[in-house]
Every structure is written in C-alpha cells, then in structure tokens.
Design a protein around this motif. Structure first.
Motif, PDB file in Angstrom:
ATOM      1  N   PRO A 188       0.844  -1.194   0.000  1.00  0.00           N
ATOM      2  CA  PRO A 188       0.000   0.000   0.000  1.00  0.00           C
ATOM      3  C   PRO A 188       0.881   1.246   0.000  1.00  0.00           C
ATOM      4  CG  PRO A 188       0.123  -0.916   2.206  1.00  0.00           C
ATOM      5  CD  PRO A 188       0.846  -1.879   1.292  1.00  0.00           C
ATOM      6  N   TYR A 189       0.356   2.338  -0.453  1.00  0.00           N
ATOM      7  CA  TYR A 189       1.135   3.579  -0.416  1.00  0.00           C
ATOM      8  C   TYR A 189       0.249   4.711   0.055  1.00  0.00           C
ATOM      9  CZ  TYR A 189      -1.091   4.978  -4.840  1.00  0.00           C
ATOM     10  OH  TYR A 189      -1.998   5.328  -5.814  1.00  0.00           O
TER      11      TYR A 189
ATOM     12  N   LEU B  60      11.801  13.242   5.378  1.00  0.00           N
ATOM     13  CA  LEU B  60      11.699  12.692   4.025  1.00  0.00           C
ATOM     14  C   LEU B  60      11.950  11.193   4.114  1.00  0.00           C
ATOM     15  CD1 LEU B  60      13.833  15.333   2.073  1.00  0.00           C
ATOM     16  CD2 LEU B  60      11.333  15.121   2.029  1.00  0.00           C
ATOM     17  N   TYR B  61      11.551  10.474   3.098  1.00  0.00           N
ATOM     18  CA  TYR B  61      11.599   9.015   3.133  1.00  0.00           C
ATOM     19  C   TYR B  61      12.822   8.475   2.396  1.00  0.00           C
ATOM     20  CZ  TYR B  61       6.911   9.323   4.949  1.00  0.00           C
ATOM     21  OH  TYR B  61       5.843   9.602   5.741  1.00  0.00           O
ATOM     22  N   ALA B  62      13.353   7.392   2.950  1.00  0.00           N
ATOM     23  CA  ALA B  62      14.469   6.696   2.313  1.00  0.00           C
ATOM     24  C   ALA B  62      13.915   5.614   1.387  1.00  0.00           C
ATOM     25  CB  ALA B  62      15.362   6.069   3.381  1.00  0.00           C
ATOM     26  N   PRO B  63      14.695   5.223   0.387  1.00  0.00           N
ATOM     27  CA  PRO B  63      14.191   4.230  -0.585  1.00  0.00           C
ATOM     28  C   PRO B  63      14.358   2.807  -0.068  1.00  0.00           C
ATOM     29  CG  PRO B  63      16.368   4.915  -1.210  1.00  0.00           C
ATOM     30  CD  PRO B  63      16.028   5.696   0.037  1.00  0.00           C
ATOM     31  N   TYR B  64      13.827   2.558   1.113  1.00  0.00           N
ATOM     32  CA  TYR B  64      13.894   1.218   1.710  1.00  0.00           C
ATOM     33  C   TYR B  64      12.476   0.762   2.015  1.00  0.00           C
ATOM     34  CZ  TYR B  64      18.916   1.831   2.060  1.00  0.00           C
ATOM     35  OH  TYR B  64      20.236   2.016   1.749  1.00  0.00           O
ATOM     36  N   CYS B  65      12.378  -0.313   2.784  1.00  0.00           N
ATOM     37  CA  CYS B  65      11.079  -0.911   3.088  1.00  0.00           C
ATOM     38  C   CYS B  65      10.316  -0.012   4.074  1.00  0.00           C
ATOM     39  CB  CYS B  65      11.319  -2.289   3.686  1.00  0.00           C
ATOM     40  SG  CYS B  65       9.836  -3.167   4.032  1.00  0.00           S
ATOM     41  N   GLY B  69       4.587   6.801   2.661  1.00  0.00           N
ATOM     42  CA  GLY B  69       5.425   7.779   1.989  1.00  0.00           C
ATOM     43  C   GLY B  69       6.141   7.258   0.757  1.00  0.00           C
ATOM     44  N   PHE B  70       6.948   8.107   0.166  1.00  0.00           N
ATOM     45  CA  PHE B  70       7.817   7.689  -0.940  1.00  0.00           C
ATOM     46  C   PHE B  70       9.060   8.566  -0.941  1.00  0.00           C
ATOM     47  CE2 PHE B  70       4.800  10.679  -2.891  1.00  0.00           C
ATOM     48  CZ  PHE B  70       5.649  11.586  -3.511  1.00  0.00           C
ATOM     49  N   TRP B 134       9.340  15.375  -3.883  1.00  0.00           N
ATOM     50  CA  TRP B 134       9.442  14.731  -2.577  1.00  0.00           C
ATOM     51  C   TRP B 134       8.089  14.710  -1.894  1.00  0.00           C
ATOM     52  CZ3 TRP B 134      11.387  19.575  -3.740  1.00  0.00           C
ATOM     53  CH2 TRP B 134      10.759  20.649  -3.107  1.00  0.00           C
ATOM     54  N   LEU B 135       8.015  13.918  -0.842  1.00  0.00           N
ATOM     55  CA  LEU B 135       6.893  13.958   0.090  1.00  0.00           C
ATOM     56  C   LEU B 135       7.494  14.218   1.463  1.00  0.00           C
ATOM     57  CD1 LEU B 135       3.777  13.449   0.494  1.00  0.00           C
ATOM     58  CD2 LEU B 135       4.462  11.203   1.354  1.00  0.00           C
ATOM     59  N   ALA B 136       7.163  15.350   2.050  1.00  0.00           N
ATOM     60  CA  ALA B 136       7.639  15.689   3.390  1.00  0.00           C
ATOM     61  C   ALA B 136       6.491  15.500   4.368  1.00  0.00           C
ATOM     62  CB  ALA B 136       8.148  17.125   3.429  1.00  0.00           C
ATOM     63  N   CYS B 137       6.779  14.874   5.491  1.00  0.00           N
ATOM     64  CA  CYS B 137       5.725  14.627   6.481  1.00  0.00           C
ATOM     65  C   CYS B 137       6.176  15.066   7.864  1.00  0.00           C
ATOM     66  CB  CYS B 137       5.361  13.136   6.520  1.00  0.00           C
ATOM     67  SG  CYS B 137       4.614  12.523   4.997  1.00  0.00           S
TER      68      CYS B 137
END
Lengths: 197, 257
Positions: A188-189, B60-65, B69-70, B134-137
């Motif tokens: 899911p995203y 911000l999100y890292a490109p891991y599991c 987010g993304f 980016w997606l900032a949360c």
C-alpha cells in the motif's frame, strides 16, 4: 513467462505487512458512519455482499489524489455497486490528528462527493486489526469473509500521477468471476494512518 | 493542490572547460523543505550533491522498506550525450509511529549524491534542468517539487561539501563484519561483539512478519522473520547498521541470496 511475471509481482509485494493477509478471515467490526448509522461487516457478509474497505484521511494528499484530482474510488465503486459490492471508507485517525473528527469528515464527504459511507474509528481498533498502514490502504473481502486482496489502489505510488492497473477493480472482477485474484497483495502507499499515540 | 516552487535559481557561470574541484550551487525553497545543489566537476565527471534542508520535525523518506510515503526523486533533463548514475543515499533512521507503522526517514537534512557523465567532447557552458520531487511529512504530509538548473562548469568552492556528502554514503558491508544465515523462515544476522544491530531491508524483497519488531536489537544477533508463501525465497537486500561497544557506528549494504 507468466511464472516470471507473477514472481516479479510477488517480489514487489514486499515486507512489513502486519495485520491480515489474503486468505485470512476478515476481522468483524461494527462502526458508525457520520450520520450515526452502524455498519456491521458480518451483516453485509450475511447478505452475500463483497466488501471493499478504504482507509481514509481527507487531508492526506494521496486521498485527495484519488478523490479530487481524479475520482478513482467513486468510479471504481460505481463500476461494481450493482454487482453486490459494498464500499466502506474508514478513518482511523485519532481525535486531534490530521483529518480526524466528525466535522472535518462531514465537510470532506461533501467536498469529495463520496458515493459510499464514511465510518469513524478514532480508537483505531479496526484499523489495527486489519493492519491498515496508509491512507488509502485497500482491502477486498469476499462474501465468505476471507480477505481476497490487500494493498494499494493502483500501481503508481506518487502523489500526483496515476497507475495503469487498478488493483481493487482487478480483485473485484476476479472475485465476481469466481477466479483467484492474480495479485492478492501489493504494497500500500500513501500517508501513515494517524493512530492515537 | 501540490506545493510547487518552480523558481529555479542558477548561480555561478563559468567558461569553457570543466575545472577540477570547482563547484556551483543552485537553490529553491518551500515551507518544509529547502532544496539546493552543489556540484564538483573534473575533466570527465560531474558529481552533484542534491541537498534537502528540512524544517524542524519534518522528514523525508528513504528508498527502503517503508509502510508509508515515498522517497524523493530527481528527474534530469540531460543534454545530448550526457548520462547520469543512480542517486546514492546516506543511512536513514527508523521511525516507528503509532499502530506499528515503520518508516525509514531523514530528519534535518538529506544530501543525495549523483554522478553525471559528460560526453567526451563536452565543452562550453551547459545548463542541466533538474526537477526534484518529494513527500515531506510531520503530523501531515505535503508533496512538493521544484526545478533547479545546474550551470556547468561550476566556478566556486564547495567541493568539500560534495566530498563530505560522498563520504556519508554507505558502501558494501565488509564480509568479515557480519554473518548472514538464511533459514526456511528466518534470516539470522550475527556481528560478534556488536552492541546493537539495525537491519533496513530494501523495498523489494521477501515479505516479513514484523519488521517494526525485528528490525533492530540490542546485542550482536538479529533474527528477521520471513513470511511463508510465494516470494519468501526472494533475495534480501538492504543496509545493516552496527553499533559497536566503543560507541562507534558502521554500516554497509548487503545481499542475502
């Protein structure tokens, strides 16, 4: 070739998905909608309905993507509503968190022209029983009460563009045809569900 | 609907040749995230440090599991003959949210490193537009994007910042530092003498039972439970962080076939 593509899809359906998985019995729940009417999963299943759950937060950009920028959710529901499909949006955000509360969601129901009920789960118990992580996070429940699909609505996890495959529509089509769902689980995203601290 | 800041700014003009260790800087801002780029160039390569400065408590999100987010992305509009290497990422931190939601994120700042390769006959001033998304949360999530334009050759200092960013990118985990044993339903990681271990799986890989619970331990052994079923035999790739008893921390990437 088909085996390879299936394997590739399964690899993409990756890790850290606690909660229910395809084949599990869907946890029963009774939750009120914004008008106070209670919705019972078991009652819908007793009526032979297929139930789609959409985790919802009106202020999450990914919900806006699929409810305002496009109308993915309403349109998918409209495709299947006459085929015994019930669609329930659930907001598991705790009071005080982004997008939570009856007033905010009443406004969202109007702004988004929701075609289906929006249920409130501020304690987050239903969300956590399913392992709902994101908004949106989609679940398709067969009439026998088992989970047919969990994951994303489509195959584009960006906040502004759209995928080519509507996973929920594919799962519903398969369930209605009595066939196995080709891709029963995807990642899911979206935004994190804003559970209580 | 989206935060857009198209006010790309390009600073520093140069002349005809790429200059060793010269650097340039471009910058653009949004509320939660300020983006800039620094460049160092040599005769046959250009290294860009894409810098995201974050407002307090945003991530911000890292490109891991991750559960939500993304990760940020960089889309380059490269001139003919140019090519670009992959984005290289520093070590993220674990963020566990209510509900057992686990993400791997960056707070305060994120500097991505990317190599660009000019054509052999490259000469003269070159402008390379880049769109960063980016997606900032924080409590809420806000997508953003901006366009920067790199102007090459760069003409000022700043190489140190790029080199520092490169130094922060983890390499391969030395084979002697940890042992991975894959069983039918687990991956067991042992780093003798470690004070703590954190395993950050790649986004694609076998399904896991509970990464929020399994992904970090005190001590020198970590057991990652794999979910049975199709895909459970997929290679496990990722990053291992080792906290040593002397307080030092090391990290590196790994692949478990």
């Amino acid at each position: 070739m088909k085996v390879l593509s299936t394997l590739a899809l399964l690899l993409v359906a990756a890790a850290a998905l606690a909660g229910v998985v395809p084949g599990d019995k869907a946890p029963d729940f009774v939750l009120p909608d914004l008008d106070g009417k209670e919705h019972s999963l078991d009652e819908y299943l007793d009526q032979g309905k297929i139930v789609v759950l959409e985790w919802f937060n009106p202020d999450c950009p990914f919900i806006k993507k699929h409810h305002l920028q496009a109308h993915t959710m309403n349109e998918t529901y409209e495709r299947f509503r006459d085929k015994g499909v019930v669609w329930l949006a659930i907001n598991s955000g705790a009071e005080g968190k982004q997008g939570a509360g009856r007033e905010r969601n009443l406004q969202a129901r109007e702004d988004y022209d929701l075609a289906f009920p929006l249920l409130l789960d501020p304690a987050g118990t239903v969300g956590q029983s399913y392992g709902a992580k994101t908004t949106p996070h989609m679940f398709v429940i067969k009439a026998d009460g088992t989970i047919a699909y969990t994951g994303a609505i489509d195959d584009d996890n960006s906040a502004g563009t759209f995928g080519k495959t509507n996973h929920v529509a594919e799962a519903l089509s398969a369930v209605l045809a009595g066939e196995p769902v080709a891709q029963p689980e995807t990642r899911p995203y979206g935004c994190s569900v804003k559970y209580a601290d | 609907m989206f935060v857009r800041n198209l006010a790309g700014v390009a600073l520093l003009l140069g002349l005809c040749q790429f200059l060793p260790a010269a650097a340039s800087r471009a910058a653009a801002a949004s509320n939660a995230v300020t983006v800039s780029a620094q460049v160092v160039a040599s005769a046959d390569s250009v290294v860009v440090a894409w810098r995201f400065d974050l407002a307090e408590r945003w991530h911000l999100y890292a490109p891991y599991c991750n559960d939500s987010g993304f990760p940020p992305s960089v889309r380059l509009d490269l001139p003919a003959g140019w090519s670009a290497g992959p984005l290289r990422w520093p070590v993220p931190e674990r963020l566990v949210l209510p509900g057992g939601i686990l993400d791997h994120v960056y707070h305060d700042e994120l500097v991505l490193v990317q190599s660009l390769h000019p054509p052999r006959a490259a000469a003269g001033r070159t402008a390379i537009p880049a769109t960063l998304s980016w997606l900032a949360c924080r409590q809420t999530c806000v997508p953003g994007d901006t366009t920067l334009t790199l102007i090459l050759p760069p003409a000022d200092g700043g190489a140190d910042a790029v080199l520092a960013a490169e130094a922060a990118i983890p390499g391969r985990l030395p084979p002697a530092s940890a042992r991975f044993v894959r069983g039918a339903s687990t991956v067991r990681v042992r780093a003798p003498g470690a004070r703590g271990l954190t395993l950050i799986p790649a986004a694609d890989g076998p399904a896991l039972v509970d990464l929020a619970a399994d992904g970090t331990v005190r001590g020198d052994e970590l057991v990652l439970r794999l979910r049975p079923g199709a895909g459970a035999s997929a290679p496990l790739r990722g990053l291992l962080i080792i906290d040593h008893t002397n307080g030092a921390r090391s990290s590196g990437s790994f692949v478990v076939p």
